[in-house]
Design an enzyme around this catalytic site. Structure first.
Site, PDB file in Angstrom:
ATOM      1  N   PRO A  53       7.288   2.961  -0.241  1.00 12.18           N
ATOM      2  CA  PRO A  53       6.226   3.730  -2.222  1.00 12.18           C
ATOM      3  C   PRO A  53       5.413   4.463  -0.797  1.00 12.18           C
ATOM      4  CG  PRO A  53       5.373   1.468  -0.937  1.00 12.18           C
ATOM      5  CD  PRO A  53       6.589   1.464  -0.341  1.00 12.18           C
ATOM      6  N   GLY A  96       1.133  -1.068  -0.099  1.00 11.44           N
ATOM      7  CA  GLY A  96       0.001   0.216  -0.253  1.00 11.44           C
ATOM      8  C   GLY A  96       0.710   1.116  -0.111  1.00 11.44           C
ATOM      9  N   LEU A  97       0.186   2.554   0.260  1.00 13.77           N
ATOM     10  CA  LEU A  97       0.985   3.432   0.681  1.00 13.77           C
ATOM     11  C   LEU A  97       1.510   3.678   2.001  1.00 13.77           C
ATOM     12  CD1 LEU A  97       1.848   5.662  -1.731  1.00 13.77           C
ATOM     13  CD2 LEU A  97      -0.285   6.911  -0.837  1.00 13.77           C
ATOM     14  N   HIS A  98       2.281   3.090   1.985  1.00 13.42           N
ATOM     15  CA  HIS A  98       3.567   2.534   3.085  1.00 13.42           C
ATOM     16  C   HIS A  98       4.834   2.327   2.733  1.00 13.42           C
ATOM     17  CE1 HIS A  98      -0.568   2.379   5.825  1.00 13.42           C
ATOM     18  NE2 HIS A  98      -1.105   2.118   4.966  1.00 13.42           N
ATOM     19  N   ALA A  99       5.690   2.568   4.692  1.00  7.67           N
ATOM     20  CA  ALA A  99       7.117   2.319   4.130  1.00  7.67           C
ATOM     21  C   ALA A  99       7.531   3.072   2.686  1.00  7.67           C
ATOM     22  CB  ALA A  99       6.959   1.170   4.220  1.00  7.67           C
TER      23      ALA A  99
END
Length: 90
Positions: free
Chosen positions: A18, A13-16
């Site tokens: 990315p 997802g939009l974590h770490a």
């Protein structure tokens, strides 16, 4: 203000990584850049804490918006980050 809806392809997802790439790309813009879940409140796309706080996951859509000169090109770059299935190594 230009905007588009993009599906998140990264498996995390939009974590770490990315999220960091997304924020770094957004930070290159002079104008305002926001990201939101559809129907949600937009947050500053230049803030890693705000982006992580969205809890945007793989397969979900987000709405990215940008204003100012080069907004469409910036949205193209941000969309490319979101469409990467795996984050690229530095």
């Amino acid at each position: 203000m230009s905007q588009r809806t993009v599906k998140i392809e990264s498996k995390v997802g939009l974590h770490a990584r990315p999220a960091a790439l997304f924020v770094q790309t957004a930070a290159k813009a002079d104008g305002d850049v926001t990201v939101a879940k559809p129907g949600g409140k937009p947050v500053n796309a230049k803030s890693i804490l705000a982006v992580l706080g969205l809890d945007a996951r793989h397969g979900e859509e987000v709405v990215i918006s940008a204003d100012g000169e080069g907004a469409e090109e910036l949205l193209d770059a941000l969309e490319a980050v979101l469409k990467q299935p795996e984050p690229e190594s530095a």
